[in-house]
Structures are given as structure tokens and as C-alpha cells.
Design an enzyme around this catalytic site. Sequence first.
Site, PDB file in Angstrom:
ATOM      1  N   GLU A   1      -2.896   0.519 -11.603  1.00 20.10           N
ATOM      2  CA  GLU A   1      -2.662   1.937 -11.836  1.00 20.10           C
ATOM      3  C   GLU A   1      -1.829   2.078 -13.105  1.00 20.10           C
ATOM      4  O   GLU A   1      -1.432   1.095 -13.707  1.00 20.10           O
ATOM      5  CB  GLU A   1      -1.922   2.545 -10.635  1.00 20.10           C
ATOM      6  CG  GLU A   1      -2.728   2.463  -9.352  1.00 20.10           C
ATOM      7  CD  GLU A   1      -2.065   3.185  -8.186  1.00 20.10           C
ATOM      8  OE1 GLU A   1      -0.908   2.852  -7.871  1.00 20.10           O
ATOM      9  OE2 GLU A   1      -2.702   4.075  -7.600  1.00 20.10           O
TER      10      GLU A   1
ATOM     11  N   ASN B   1       6.215   5.449   2.298  1.00 21.13           N
ATOM     12  CA  ASN B   1       7.540   5.056   1.808  1.00 21.13           C
ATOM     13  C   ASN B   1       8.030   5.905   0.636  1.00 21.13           C
ATOM     14  O   ASN B   1       9.217   6.193   0.533  1.00 21.13           O
ATOM     15  CB  ASN B   1       7.575   3.555   1.471  1.00 21.13           C
ATOM     16  CG  ASN B   1       6.631   3.200   0.345  1.00 21.13           C
ATOM     17  OD1 ASN B   1       5.517   3.708   0.272  1.00 21.13           O
ATOM     18  ND2 ASN B   1       7.076   2.343  -0.532  1.00 21.13           N
TER      19      ASN B   1
ATOM     20  N   GLY C   1      -1.153   1.013   0.390  1.00 21.42           N
ATOM     21  CA  GLY C   1      -0.733   0.833   1.776  1.00 21.42           C
ATOM     22  C   GLY C   1      -0.711  -0.641   2.123  1.00 21.42           C
ATOM     23  O   GLY C   1      -0.546  -1.503   1.244  1.00 21.42           O
ATOM     24  N   SER C   2      -0.909  -0.920   3.392  1.00 24.29           N
ATOM     25  CA  SER C   2      -0.773  -2.303   3.864  1.00 24.29           C
ATOM     26  C   SER C   2      -1.979  -3.152   3.461  1.00 24.29           C
ATOM     27  O   SER C   2      -3.093  -2.648   3.272  1.00 24.29           O
ATOM     28  CB  SER C   2      -0.636  -2.302   5.387  1.00 24.29           C
ATOM     29  OG  SER C   2      -1.805  -1.755   5.959  1.00 24.29           O
TER      30      SER C   2
ATOM     31  N   GLU D   1      -3.614  -1.063  -3.848  1.00 21.38           N
ATOM     32  CA  GLU D   1      -2.209  -1.430  -4.090  1.00 21.38           C
ATOM     33  C   GLU D   1      -1.612  -1.747  -2.729  1.00 21.38           C
ATOM     34  O   GLU D   1      -1.402  -0.850  -1.916  1.00 21.38           O
ATOM     35  CB  GLU D   1      -1.463  -0.265  -4.741  1.00 21.38           C
ATOM     36  CG  GLU D   1      -2.082   0.236  -6.027  1.00 21.38           C
ATOM     37  CD  GLU D   1      -2.001  -0.766  -7.161  1.00 21.38           C
ATOM     38  OE1 GLU D   1      -1.150  -1.674  -7.093  1.00 21.38           O
ATOM     39  OE2 GLU D   1      -2.799  -0.655  -8.095  1.00 21.38           O
TER      40      GLU D   1
ATOM     41  N   CYS E   1       7.775  -1.034  -1.907  1.00 20.44           N
ATOM     42  CA  CYS E   1       6.916  -2.221  -2.019  1.00 20.44           C
ATOM     43  C   CYS E   1       7.449  -3.196  -3.055  1.00 20.44           C
ATOM     44  O   CYS E   1       7.083  -4.361  -3.056  1.00 20.44           O
ATOM     45  CB  CYS E   1       5.502  -1.796  -2.377  1.00 20.44           C
ATOM     46  SG  CYS E   1       5.456  -0.766  -3.845  1.00 20.44           S
TER      47      CYS E   1
HETATM   48  P1  NAD Z   1      -0.824   1.727   6.043  1.00 20.63           P
HETATM   49  O1  NAD Z   1      -1.820   0.789   5.472  1.00 20.63           O
HETATM   50  O2  NAD Z   1      -0.604   1.706   7.497  1.00 20.63           O
HETATM   51  O3  NAD Z   1      -1.220   3.223   5.690  1.00 20.63           O
HETATM   52  C1  NAD Z   1      -1.363   3.666   4.344  1.00 20.63           C
HETATM   53  C2  NAD Z   1      -2.316   4.838   4.328  1.00 20.63           C
HETATM   54  O4  NAD Z   1      -3.603   4.376   4.680  1.00 20.63           O
HETATM   55  C3  NAD Z   1      -1.981   5.940   5.319  1.00 20.63           C
HETATM   56  O5  NAD Z   1      -2.316   7.182   4.755  1.00 20.63           O
HETATM   57  C4  NAD Z   1      -2.894   5.619   6.489  1.00 20.63           C
HETATM   58  O6  NAD Z   1      -3.204   6.731   7.275  1.00 20.63           O
HETATM   59  C5  NAD Z   1      -4.123   5.093   5.785  1.00 20.63           C
HETATM   60  N1  NAD Z   1      -4.945   4.158   6.534  1.00 20.63           N
HETATM   61  C6  NAD Z   1      -4.552   3.253   7.467  1.00 20.63           C
HETATM   62  N2  NAD Z   1      -5.618   2.578   7.937  1.00 20.63           N
HETATM   63  C7  NAD Z   1      -6.704   3.049   7.282  1.00 20.63           C
HETATM   64  C8  NAD Z   1      -8.095   2.760   7.337  1.00 20.63           C
HETATM   65  N3  NAD Z   1      -8.588   1.842   8.170  1.00 20.63           N
HETATM   66  N4  NAD Z   1      -8.922   3.439   6.529  1.00 20.63           N
HETATM   67  C9  NAD Z   1      -8.445   4.359   5.667  1.00 20.63           C
HETATM   68  N5  NAD Z   1      -7.138   4.701   5.594  1.00 20.63           N
HETATM   69  C10 NAD Z   1      -6.280   4.043   6.386  1.00 20.63           C
HETATM   70  O7  NAD Z   1       0.524   1.489   5.236  1.00 20.63           O
HETATM   71  P2  NAD Z   1       1.916   2.192   5.477  1.00 20.63           P
HETATM   72  O8  NAD Z   1       2.534   1.580   6.685  1.00 20.63           O
HETATM   73  O9  NAD Z   1       1.750   3.668   5.381  1.00 20.63           O
HETATM   74  O10 NAD Z   1       2.704   1.749   4.171  1.00 20.63           O
HETATM   75  C11 NAD Z   1       3.410   0.567   4.058  1.00 20.63           C
HETATM   76  C12 NAD Z   1       2.615  -0.442   3.265  1.00 20.63           C
HETATM   77  O11 NAD Z   1       2.289   0.085   1.982  1.00 20.63           O
HETATM   78  C13 NAD Z   1       3.398  -1.704   2.989  1.00 20.63           C
HETATM   79  O12 NAD Z   1       2.562  -2.807   3.192  1.00 20.63           O
HETATM   80  C14 NAD Z   1       3.767  -1.580   1.516  1.00 20.63           C
HETATM   81  O13 NAD Z   1       3.988  -2.795   0.848  1.00 20.63           O
HETATM   82  C15 NAD Z   1       2.570  -0.892   0.979  1.00 20.63           C
HETATM   83  N6  NAD Z   1       2.853  -0.259  -0.292  1.00 20.63           N
HETATM   84  C16 NAD Z   1       2.316  -0.800  -1.417  1.00 20.63           C
HETATM   85  C17 NAD Z   1       2.587  -0.239  -2.661  1.00 20.63           C
HETATM   86  C18 NAD Z   1       2.005  -0.801  -3.919  1.00 20.63           C
HETATM   87  O14 NAD Z   1       2.080  -0.146  -4.949  1.00 20.63           O
HETATM   88  N7  NAD Z   1       1.425  -1.989  -3.902  1.00 20.63           N
HETATM   89  C19 NAD Z   1       3.397   0.892  -2.728  1.00 20.63           C
HETATM   90  C20 NAD Z   1       3.935   1.406  -1.553  1.00 20.63           C
HETATM   91  C21 NAD Z   1       3.646   0.835  -0.337  1.00 20.63           C
END
Ligand code: NAD
Length: 479
Positions: A460, A149, A225-226, A247, A281
Site C-alpha cells: 500500500e 486496531n 487483518g489476520s 496486509e 501490527c
Molecule cells: P481479522 O482478520 O479477524 O478481521 C479483519 C477484517 O476482516 C474484519 O473486518 C473482519 O470482519 C474481516 N474478515 C474476517 N474474516 C473474513 C473472511 N473470511 N472473509 C472476509 N472478511 C473477513 O483481523 P482483526 O482481528 O480485525 O485484526 C487484527 C489482525 O490484523 C492482526 O493479525 C494484525 O496484525 C493485522 N493487522 C495487519 C496490518 C498490516 O498492515 N499488515 C495492520 C493492522 C492489523
Amino acid sequence: MIILQNYIDGKFISPIGGRYLDNHNPATGQVYGKIPDSGPEDVDAAVQAATAAFPAWAAMPPEQRHDILRGISDGILANLDRLAEAESLDSGKTITTARTVDIPRAALNFKFFATALLHFASESHQMPGVISYTLRQPLGVVGGISPWNLPLYLFTWKVAPALAAGNCVIGKPSEVTPYTAYLLGEICNAAGLPPGVFNIVHGLGPRAGEAIVRHPQIKAVSFTGSTRAGAEIARIAAPMFKKLSLELGGKNPNLIFADCDYERMLQTTVGSSFNNQGQICLCGSRIYVERPIYEKFKNDFVAAVNNMKLGDPADPASRLGAVVSKLHFDKVLSYIELAKQEGGTILCGGHQIQLSGPLADGWYIAPTVVEGLPLECRTNQEEIFGPVVTLQPFDTDDEALALANGVPYGLSSTVWTNNLARTQRFATELQAGIVWVNCWLLRDLRTPFGGVKQSGVGREGGWEAMRFFTETKNVTVVG
Ligand code: NAD
């Protein structure tokens, strides 16, 4: 076709297995490039380069390390237009957002932590005849995994403090938006970063990402990420006793009281709902409004949302661009259908937008406002992470707090009020890592950043990041 390569030991190299993934332009829905589909063998090559580079990097005088990181910051700014175009092309975000938010913040991340390393100090404790002091030493090789994002913004938010603290880094940007991370490698070389200190491995989460988490020589993983992927990473890393910073997702409340500064609130709330197509997020996706101003707010808000220009991300006049991928486009539309099934009324949006010409197959969704849904429904409980918000009135402070806290997430919350006692109460009782009062997304990089509940573990920012990327050792000396 733009073919990306991994960045290992200062060189751009093909993935060892020779496999590539398609990279799409969300504005057109078309494939415009290829990215490495890396596996454990690529991660291992990166780790070996990083391990070899670590002793010299960790021993480098702080001023010299500062100068290199500051040079990377300057290099990002010198490439502002190129990076902004790449970010917009890769993610569907507007060129204006990329140019004014994403890329300047990526530069600032390096500048901020370049300075931080010069001031990073540790404590000492004295007893008669005894002095104990704390060493904060770099961990060695660490991993950073980031989402799509805010691609370069969040990638550098991990990489910069890790390098500043004296570690070598294996970074994996999202496979959905890898382009600016690739360009960052060139900037690092130009700034004189020694080979191997920072390596970028592209690829899928369950392959390249998981290989980073599993690698025994990687001492810590910083992940954004998620919540689903965060849980998977924690499951693998916990028995290996790795340091973890997670995060994760959010479902943030935006609490609007009748005594607020109305115009400022309204303008900010449009942004906190739909900036970056709602794919931040920290976006406030649940809007709760005190009943006396509910109808007025609803009318003014919907009018303002209808006025936002959705269009070609490359057009500086566009306020909204495309959502990031076909998968995400389908997910967001399915949540809009769910909101209808759950009894919600669509006040505006609620459908895809088809642009013309080369943009006809792009992934555009009209900003959508839904009302009439209870807290317990899935639309209000699950993270949608797109241009969809819900509206609901409330009558009392207790009710507002219960609504705000009634979800499994706890990343950020926003409160609009001029009542000081209420501000203090909500700041204390909101279940969130970040509380904004009369503002939104106002970031001071020295402050702790992170969430509670299913929004993550760890913080962070500022010294929190420098501490995460160092190991603490106590030394007690009797002289
Ligand atoms: P995602 O979890 O699908 O992917 C994030 C990253 O993790 C990518 O680089 C992906 O390739 C990697 N990944 C996925 N599965 C993995 C695994 N099993 N092992 C290791 N790496 C893995 O998330 P997304 O769809 O890219 O991003 C959206 C999500 O990120 C939303 O839930 C959003 O709320 C969250 N987000 C959180 C913050 C925060 O600061 N809390 C900031 C931005 C986005």
C-alpha cells in the site's frame, strides 16, 4: 443505544435481513450499541449502487474529484473531537491516541490521495515511428476490508486511494469497531461525494466480508487483518482472478545494539512495545538486546513500563486503555499463561487489571514483559497482538539476524545502531517489508507499505496504492 446503519447509495439504511449485532464498549465491558449484521443481499445492493455511480465518478475531472476528497479530509478534521470520542469508545484506545494519531491520520489519508490523483501519470515508450503508452484505468467497483486496531486510520488508507484512482468502493470496517466508519458516511455526504461512489456495509467477516470477496462485480479486494482470514480470502478470490492486496499479521523484532543512542531508543521502545495496548501490527513484540547493555536495558525498560498510567481511555492522562474485546482479552491472557508454561519469567505485568466503578468489568491488561524464552516457543512464534513483549540478549550480528528472521512473519523490523556497515547489512538481510533504523512508526505516506512471508502480499502507500487500484493497459501506435 447507538444503532448504526449501512451506508448505501448515499443513504443510511437498515440491513435487509433486519439482523443486528451487539457493539461493546471495552472500557466498561458493556453493550452500548447495535450494528447491522449484513449479508450478501446488502453487499449486492451496495454493488448495484456503486456500479451505477461508477461511469460518472471515473469520468469526473481530476480537479473536481480532488476537491471532494479534500473536502472529506477537512470534514474529518472538523469532526476531530467527535470522531476521537467515538474511536475511543468503540475500541478502548485512549482518547489521546485517537485524537493525536488515528483521526488526524485518517484526514491525512484523504488529503494525501486527493493530491496524488492530480499527479498520477503513466509512462510512454518510443521506438522509431512507434509510440507505446500506458493507460492506468480505474478497475470499477472494489472492496476494502479493515481490522479493529486502527479503525478509521486503516479503513481510509484503503478507501481514499481507491476513490482517488476513480473507483467506486464497498467498504467493510471491523464489526468490533464500526462507529467511526459509520460517521464517515455523514462526512462524505457533506463533502458532496455523489451517492453510490462509496458504500459501507457493516457485519461479520465470514458473512458480509466474504460476500464482498465472492461478489463477481467486485474487481479487487484490499484486505488488512489476520493471516488466517487473509488466507481464506486468497482461497476464494484467486480462482476468480481478482486483484488482491493482503496486509496481514506480524511478529516484529526490535534489535538493540550497544552503540545506539540509548535514551532515544529506550523512550521509543516503550512506545513501540505498548502504544495502543500493543495492538499495532508494527509493534516490536520481540526485543533483542546486545548483551553488554542487556541488564541495564532490562532494568530501565521495566521501570519505564511500570510508570505508564493505565486507566480510563476517556481520561487524557491515561497512556494505556482497554484491549478491544472480551475475545481478545481472553486470547492475550491465555498467551501470558502459555509464556509461563513455556518457562518464561514475567518481569512486569502478567495479569489483568481491574479498575473501579463503571470500569470494573472493562478489559484491561497490565503491560507485560517476559524474559527467558527461546525463539522456537509459541510465545515467540505466534502473533499475540496485545501488551506483551519478550526480551532476549544476543552476542553477535549473525545471531541477531537469525533471531529476527526466525519467524513465519515479515512485516516490520527496527534496528537501533550507529554502525553504518551494520545498518546496510541489516537493511538488506532482514526479512521484512519495512525496516526502521533508529526510529519506529515514522511514516512517509509516499513509501511502500506491506509485508513478506505470512505478513502479506502487495504494497500500500503512494503510487503502489494508485497502481493497485488501476488496471494497466499498453497502447502501441504507429503514426
Ligand atoms: P481479522 O482478520 O479477524 O478481521 C479483519 C477484517 O476482516 C474484519 O473486518 C473482519 O470482519 C474481516 N474478515 C474476517 N474474516 C473474513 C473472511 N473470511 N472473509 C472476509 N472478511 C473477513 O483481523 P482483526 O482481528 O480485525 O485484526 C487484527 C489482525 O490484523 C492482526 O493479525 C494484525 O496484525 C493485522 N493487522 C495487519 C496490518 C498490516 O498492515 N499488515 C495492520 C493492522 C492489523
